[in-house]
Design an enzyme around this catalytic site. Structure first.
Site, PDB file in Angstrom:
ATOM      1  N   ASP A  38      38.070  51.082  36.893  1.00 28.32           N
ATOM      2  CA  ASP A  38      38.199  50.061  37.935  1.00 28.32           C
ATOM      3  C   ASP A  38      36.916  50.069  38.781  1.00 28.32           C
ATOM      4  O   ASP A  38      36.452  51.132  39.205  1.00 28.32           O
ATOM      5  CB  ASP A  38      39.412  50.386  38.817  1.00 28.32           C
ATOM      6  CG  ASP A  38      39.618  49.360  39.908  1.00 28.32           C
ATOM      7  OD1 ASP A  38      40.284  48.345  39.651  1.00 28.32           O
ATOM      8  OD2 ASP A  38      39.103  49.569  41.025  1.00 28.32           O
ATOM      9  N   MET A  39      36.354  48.887  39.016  1.00 33.04           N
ATOM     10  CA  MET A  39      35.120  48.807  39.790  1.00 33.04           C
ATOM     11  C   MET A  39      35.413  49.123  41.260  1.00 33.04           C
ATOM     12  O   MET A  39      36.468  48.776  41.782  1.00 33.04           O
ATOM     13  CB  MET A  39      34.521  47.390  39.694  1.00 33.04           C
ATOM     14  CG  MET A  39      34.305  46.890  38.281  1.00 33.04           C
ATOM     15  SD  MET A  39      33.387  48.041  37.248  1.00 33.04           S
ATOM     16  CE  MET A  39      31.785  48.013  38.042  1.00 33.04           C
ATOM     17  N   TYR A  91      33.838  42.917  44.741  1.00 33.30           N
ATOM     18  CA  TYR A  91      33.102  41.734  45.221  1.00 33.30           C
ATOM     19  C   TYR A  91      31.955  42.153  46.156  1.00 33.30           C
ATOM     20  O   TYR A  91      30.908  41.522  46.188  1.00 33.30           O
ATOM     21  CB  TYR A  91      34.041  40.765  45.955  1.00 33.30           C
ATOM     22  CG  TYR A  91      35.042  40.033  45.085  1.00 33.30           C
ATOM     23  CD1 TYR A  91      35.252  40.383  43.758  1.00 33.30           C
ATOM     24  CD2 TYR A  91      35.794  38.979  45.606  1.00 33.30           C
ATOM     25  CE1 TYR A  91      36.187  39.717  42.980  1.00 33.30           C
ATOM     26  CE2 TYR A  91      36.730  38.307  44.833  1.00 33.30           C
ATOM     27  CZ  TYR A  91      36.922  38.683  43.528  1.00 33.30           C
ATOM     28  OH  TYR A  91      37.856  38.016  42.769  1.00 33.30           O
ATOM     29  N   ARG A 139      35.033  50.840  55.254  1.00 35.32           N
ATOM     30  CA  ARG A 139      36.359  51.485  55.254  1.00 35.32           C
ATOM     31  C   ARG A 139      36.325  52.731  56.136  1.00 35.32           C
ATOM     32  O   ARG A 139      37.281  53.029  56.837  1.00 35.32           O
ATOM     33  CB  ARG A 139      36.785  51.875  53.834  1.00 35.32           C
ATOM     34  CG  ARG A 139      37.083  50.663  52.968  1.00 35.32           C
ATOM     35  CD  ARG A 139      37.681  51.075  51.627  1.00 35.32           C
ATOM     36  NE  ARG A 139      37.429  50.027  50.641  1.00 35.32           N
ATOM     37  CZ  ARG A 139      37.988  49.965  49.442  1.00 35.32           C
ATOM     38  NH1 ARG A 139      38.831  50.909  49.074  1.00 35.32           N
ATOM     39  NH2 ARG A 139      37.699  48.989  48.609  1.00 35.32           N
ATOM     40  N   ASP A 193      38.267  43.166  37.496  1.00 36.09           N
ATOM     41  CA  ASP A 193      37.388  44.340  37.620  1.00 36.09           C
ATOM     42  C   ASP A 193      37.955  45.608  36.972  1.00 36.09           C
ATOM     43  O   ASP A 193      37.607  46.707  37.371  1.00 36.09           O
ATOM     44  CB  ASP A 193      37.035  44.596  39.096  1.00 36.09           C
ATOM     45  CG  ASP A 193      38.160  45.275  39.875  1.00 36.09           C
ATOM     46  OD1 ASP A 193      39.339  45.086  39.506  1.00 36.09           O
ATOM     47  OD2 ASP A 193      37.850  45.999  40.835  1.00 36.09           O
ATOM     48  N   GLU A 194      38.829  45.428  35.991  1.00 36.87           N
ATOM     49  CA  GLU A 194      39.446  46.617  35.371  1.00 36.87           C
ATOM     50  C   GLU A 194      39.498  46.528  33.860  1.00 36.87           C
ATOM     51  O   GLU A 194      39.725  45.444  33.320  1.00 36.87           O
ATOM     52  CB  GLU A 194      40.914  46.730  35.811  1.00 36.87           C
ATOM     53  CG  GLU A 194      41.102  47.305  37.165  1.00 36.87           C
ATOM     54  CD  GLU A 194      42.510  47.056  37.688  1.00 36.87           C
ATOM     55  OE1 GLU A 194      43.470  47.382  36.976  1.00 36.87           O
ATOM     56  OE2 GLU A 194      42.621  46.545  38.807  1.00 36.87           O
TER      57      GLU A 194
HETATM   58  P1  TTP Z   1      40.601  45.681  43.791  1.00 33.34           P
HETATM   59  O1  TTP Z   1      40.204  46.403  42.554  1.00 33.34           O
HETATM   60  O2  TTP Z   1      42.023  45.739  44.187  1.00 33.34           O
HETATM   61  O3  TTP Z   1      39.792  46.214  45.051  1.00 33.34           O
HETATM   62  P2  TTP Z   1      38.251  46.503  45.208  1.00 33.34           P
HETATM   63  O4  TTP Z   1      37.538  46.530  43.907  1.00 33.34           O
HETATM   64  O5  TTP Z   1      37.678  45.583  46.241  1.00 33.34           O
HETATM   65  O6  TTP Z   1      38.253  47.930  45.869  1.00 33.34           O
HETATM   66  P3  TTP Z   1      38.630  49.324  45.175  1.00 33.34           P
HETATM   67  O7  TTP Z   1      37.368  50.131  45.200  1.00 33.34           O
HETATM   68  O8  TTP Z   1      39.669  49.908  46.052  1.00 33.34           O
HETATM   69  O9  TTP Z   1      39.107  49.075  43.801  1.00 33.34           O
HETATM   70  O10 TTP Z   1      40.217  44.171  43.635  1.00 33.34           O
HETATM   71  C1  TTP Z   1      39.049  43.754  42.916  1.00 33.34           C
HETATM   72  C2  TTP Z   1      38.489  42.519  43.569  1.00 33.34           C
HETATM   73  O11 TTP Z   1      39.472  41.485  43.547  1.00 33.34           O
HETATM   74  C3  TTP Z   1      38.140  42.712  45.017  1.00 33.34           C
HETATM   75  O12 TTP Z   1      36.817  43.196  45.179  1.00 33.34           O
HETATM   76  C4  TTP Z   1      38.342  41.366  45.602  1.00 33.34           C
HETATM   77  C5  TTP Z   1      39.392  40.724  44.742  1.00 33.34           C
HETATM   78  N1  TTP Z   1      40.710  40.700  45.415  1.00 33.34           N
HETATM   79  C6  TTP Z   1      41.124  39.542  46.052  1.00 33.34           C
HETATM   80  O13 TTP Z   1      40.404  38.562  46.041  1.00 33.34           O
HETATM   81  N2  TTP Z   1      42.323  39.513  46.684  1.00 33.34           N
HETATM   82  C7  TTP Z   1      43.148  40.571  46.717  1.00 33.34           C
HETATM   83  O14 TTP Z   1      44.229  40.498  47.298  1.00 33.34           O
HETATM   84  C8  TTP Z   1      42.725  41.773  46.055  1.00 33.34           C
HETATM   85  C9  TTP Z   1      43.606  42.983  46.068  1.00 33.34           C
HETATM   86  C10 TTP Z   1      41.507  41.794  45.424  1.00 33.34           C
HETATM   87 CA    CA Z   2      38.409  47.697  42.123  1.00 35.46          CA
HETATM   88 CA    CA Z   3      41.151  46.347  40.437  1.00 39.44          CA
END
Ligand code: TTP
Ligand code: CA
Ligand code: CA
Length: 653
Positions: free
Chosen positions: A18-19, A23, A60, A120-121
């Site tokens: 997972d990235m 964004y 954060r 992103d996964e």
């Molecule tokens: P996530 O993988 O949930 O979060 P993240 O990558 O920002 O942070 P983390 O390091 O905790 O994994 O979501 C991936 C992207 O999807 C995130 O960067 C922005 C987008 N996103 C939304 O647009 N709306 C949302 O409700 C969520 C959860 C994510």
């Molecule tokens: Ca992520």
């Molecule tokens: Ca994710």
């Protein structure tokens, strides 16, 4: 509904990647001056500084959370850099993020089967790579182990949080007497660390990973140590990992099933579930769900990593919170046009670039009634067969919307009288299938498709569900969670469906259109009879339409759904022909088995159909009713009752 799949082997090596703050990383790569600074990505509407959708790790640390709006984030962290999501067509344009995700996928896919699970996964099946590594180099003889591997969090090992930890991990990795499965996990850890470094080198993005013997455990581990770290789930650590986990945190247990476990059985953690026998769980939740629950409580999950680098669906949506709610059909249509154009572009691109076609169009909406006390009633999602071309997608979406709205409002309310509001709207395309490989051009594919579908019985069978979708009952209520609109006060919906390799989306738009034209002009027209060609003639009269409908008998509903507007795209014609051909053979096989029971057909589905089709359906129903020769479980009745059963089950689960 969860599916209980037995573990195929407990020595598979599965990774979930997972990235980190994805964004934000994409924006920081675009604007390197943001690196190291507290940064967040916000929705494009400016109300209270815009809703945060991604928060960088520096921010954060300062207490900024995704649930905040920009103004609140500035209070908590005055130096925060807020970057707005790119905008196109008056809504968020996520293509840069999708494309960045695709870059990562293409690197991660180098070592084993890879499944793109979200924007992103990914999941990776590294079993073969791990076994090959173990065969080649006994771990105990490894001389140098990369820092990134030594920084792994190995669950079950007592680590101290200091530099000694690396030595403890090194020892674990190189144990001569280790269980074979742990040795494979060690190899997995080495491979994943290498891949993560490769991603960093080639894309400048960091990511985190979980390595385990199945997908469920790997995914649980990924989030345990972030950012830029990896966590290994050893067999011995599974019990300790799962037992304290709140039941609602488990995949597929966040909803009603999880709530039932809590309220009906007093199960609050995965550990609480261990006290129930498989039989008891089966008795309470059915054989499949019962076994699935029993398995997951023990960390057993046989789900395979699907070899899929592309998305399963495409979606385009937007939310309209508060005052922005859409209150007239005209306003809904205006926005549907934007959404359908975006969806159509992505479909054309997918068709041209990846040679894939989508078969189902679904409309989801979130709505309220101004006079409503019954706020639980949901706007029903509606689906129909997908026809290519932005105009057709729009036309069908408008029809789906109207059908949904009528149902939502109930039969006594006229939608034109107002009194309703739409706070979220999305269109999505699913059931995406690949055009057989080895086909060098779209046109050739559609030429070949004719032969393929007409002569190949197994393929016909395989596509049967798609054909079923062409029945009137395909105007059904759907509940695909992955497409549900999130209307948490955001202006623009951010869906989590992943995208195809649509890196050059805009650049290829014209090229895709060109392909359509080519396809249209070179399509093997002779295959269509005079009558069939009439169906594709948008200028034909209602009388002609009605006559053709009558002549075609039961297949006309399918036809109507495919061709009730002018066919503007050659690709569409080819798809229509493909469906037509499949439908014919399907209908032939069914000819003697179609029986209908008027009681089993949901009248509201019939009422949603255009008048001439309604008339036809009613003619089918009448003789059956008189003859009283109802056969339950036959195809059309089955569609309707199935939908009802599915809906009831979904409501239950
Ligand atoms: P996530 O993988 O949930 O979060 P993240 O990558 O920002 O942070 P983390 O390091 O905790 O994994 O979501 C991936 C992207 O999807 C995130 O960067 C922005 C987008 N996103 C939304 O647009 N709306 C949302 O409700 C969520 C959860 C994510
Ligand atoms: Ca992520
Ligand atoms: Ca994710």
């Amino acid at each position: 509904m969860p599916v209980a799949r037995p573990e195929t082997s407990d020595s598979r090596i599965i990774a979930h990647v997972d990235m980190d703050c994805f964004y934000v990383q994409v924006e920081q790569r675009k604007q390197p001056q943001l690196r190291g600074q507290p940064t967040a990505v916000v929705q494009y509407n400016s109300w209270k500084g815009g809703g945060l959708i991604a928060v960088g790790y520096e921010a954060r640390k300062d207490g900024v959370k995704r649930s905040m709006r920009g103004d609140e984030a500035k209070k908590v962290c005055p130096q925060i850099q807020l970057v707005q999501v790119p905008v196109a067509r008056g809504k968020a344009d996520l293509s840069i993020y999708r494309n960045a995700g695709s870059e990562v996928v293409s690197i991660l896919a180098r070592k084993g089967r890879c499944e793109r699970a979200s924007i992103d996964e990914v999941y990776l099946d590294l079993t073969d790579a791990a076994e090959a590594m173990l065969k080649e180099t006994p771990l105990e003889s490894l001389e140098s182990i990369d820092e990134e591997v030594l920084k792994s969090h190995v669950l079950g090992l007592s680590l101290n949080g200091n530099d000694d930890d690396k030595e403890i991990v090194r020892e674990w990795l190189t144990r001569r007497d280790a269980d074979h499965r742990d040795k494979l996990l060690a190899c997995g850890a080495i491979i994943v660390a290498e891949l993560r470094l490769q991603v960093l080198r080639e894309t400048e993005f960091t990511c985190s990973a979980g390595v385990a013997h199945n997908k469920m455990l790997a995914k649980l581990a990924t989030g345990m140590n972030k950012p830029a770290q990896q966590t290994i789930v050893t067999l011995a650590s599974v019990k300790g990992l799962l037992e304290p986990l709140p039941i609602k945190k488990m995949k597929q247990l966040g909803g009603k099933l999880g709530s039932s476990l809590q309220t009906d059985l007093g199960v609050n953690t995965v550990g609480d579930l261990l006290q129930f026998s498989e039989e008891k769980l089966q008795h309470l939740y059915g054989a499949n769900t019962g076994t699935w629950l029993w398995n997951i409580a023990r960390g057993i999950s046989g789900d395979e990593v699907e070899g899929r680098l592309l998305s399963k669906s495409h979606g385009s949506g937007k939310t309209f919170p508060g005052m922005q709610a859409l209150k007239t059909l005209a306003a809904v249509e205006k926005w549907l046009k934007e959404l359908c154009e975006e969806l159509s572009e992505r479909l054309q691109f997918d068709l041209e670039t990846n040679k894939r076609v989508a078969h189902t169009l679904t409309l989801h909406a979130n709505a309220y009634k101004s006079t409503d006390t019954d706020s639980h009633k949901k706007f029903p999602s509606k689906s129909c067969p997908l026809r290519y071309g932005a105009g057709k997608i729009l036309e069908d979406s408008v029809n789906l919307f109207q059908a949904g709205l009528r149902e939502f409002l109930g039969s006594y309310t006229n939608p034109a009288d107002g009194g309703w509001g739409i706070t979220g709207l999305s269109v999505s395309a699913s059931k995406i299938v690949a055009i057989p490989s080895g086909t060098s051009s779209i046109t050739r594919y559609f030429h070949g498709r004719d032969r393929f579908s007409a002569s190949s019985e197994p393929s016909d069978e395989k596509l049967a569900p798609e054909v079923d979708n062409l029945s009137p009952s395909s105007w059904t209520e759907g509940h695909s969670a992955s497409h549900q609109i999130e209307c948490g006060g955001e202006q623009t919906q951010i869906t989590h469906d992943t995208s195809s390799f649509d890196k050059y989306e805009t650049a290829c738009k014209d090229e895709a259109a060109e392909i359509c034209l080519t396809s249209k002009h070179h399509e093997p027209q002779p295959r269509l009879s005079e009558k069939e060609r009439n169906f594709n003639d948008g200028k034909r009269s209602y009388e002609q339409k009605r006559k053709a409908t009558k002549e075609k008998g039961t297949s006309s509903i399918l036809r109507f759904l495919q061709t009730n507007s002018c066919s503007s795209s050659g690709v569409q014609e080819a798809l229509d022909m493909e469906r037509e051909s499949l439908t014919k053979s399907q209908n032939k096989r069914r000819a003697n088995t179609w029986r209908y029971n008027v009681d089993e057909i949901d009248q509201s589905v019939v009422e949603e159909l255009p008048p001439e089709i309604q008339a036809e359906v009613r003619t089918w129903l009448r003789p059956q009713k008189q003859a009283n020769t109802v056969k339950r479980g036959s195809s059309i009745a089955h569609y309707f009752s199935l939908n009802r059963i599915e809906q009831t089950n979904l409501k239950k689960s």
